[in-house]
Design an enzyme around this catalytic site. Sequence first.
Site: not given
Ligand code: PPE
Length: 304
Positions: A158
């Site tokens: 991330k």
């Molecule tokens: N794909 C991406 C690219 C991504 O950034 C997230 C989280 C996910 C999938 C889902 O991952 P998880 O949160 O572990 O289920 N995106 C984060 C960023 C949001 C933002 O705008 O800042 C989040 O959901 O916290």
Amino acid sequence: MEKADYIWMDGRLVEWDQAKVHILTHTLHYGNGVFEGTRAYKTDRGLAIFRLEDHTKRLLNSAKIVAIKAPYSLEELMEAQIELLRKNDFDSNVYIRPLIYLGYGVMGLYHVNAPVNVAIAAWKWGAYLGEEGLQKGIRVKVSSFARNSVKSTMGKAKAVANYLNSQMAKYEAIRAGYEEALLLDDEGFVAEGSGECLFLVRDGVLISPPNDNSLESITQDTIIRIAKDMGIPIERRRVTRDEVYIADEAFFTGTAAEVTPIREVDGRTIGNGGRGPLTERLQEAYFDIVYGRNREYDSMLTYI
Ligand code: PPE
């Protein structure tokens, strides 16, 4: 955004307005940093962080991938997040944002001599794609941007830099009158949203693409566990955009987005044009768990 009292910076709690960095902060120039997004929910037994250990592990894994030596252990980082929530004394749900970044003192691309800093902020953050989106679903556009290729970026991290692509996709989608972007990979298969993973429902089967071209999402994993426990058949396989168009139901998952139904993609109505029945069941189950109403999943919560 709504301010809180303190931000945790390198082991100290700093007043929100004083949480500043130097303009020559390495990450600001070259984009090497890693972060997390974790939610804490107001339960009957107080504020509880959802899957704290899993998020913190992913943060440390992200740092490892981009060759940043994290100066704190898993335990120390978990403790810091707990301390931050205790000291801020929040009275509602919050979003926690840990960031490991390269600080001030070294310029140039060879990053390993730059100091490594860590900050953790938390603030109130409501429904990511709107309260109405959670209930009625959102409108989505397949992006003209391909998801970052695994040939040149590292999507298991991330990493701050990965989000330029997400930002451009999001910008394009919003400017075109949609609420979120769906990115395909460089072969044309569905990868993920700008900040979410995708699920489809077809003939009672729950389908989600594998994580070879998406973040290893903790919310996606949670939904899969819930579905397994409910006895719902699950397929992890590649999906094309036309399969999304003809799905009975579709939804996005993410820490911020939670479980957000998709009601339209590229002008095609998905299913009944609202929140599908299985989506609703899974969404309800998800909220029961994060709010501590389902004791069977209590180990996913860290009470503050
Ligand atoms: N794909 C991406 C690219 C991504 O950034 C997230 C989280 C996910 C999938 C889902 O991952 P998880 O949160 O572990 O289920 N995106 C984060 C960023 C949001 C933002 O705008 O800042 C989040 O959901 O916290």
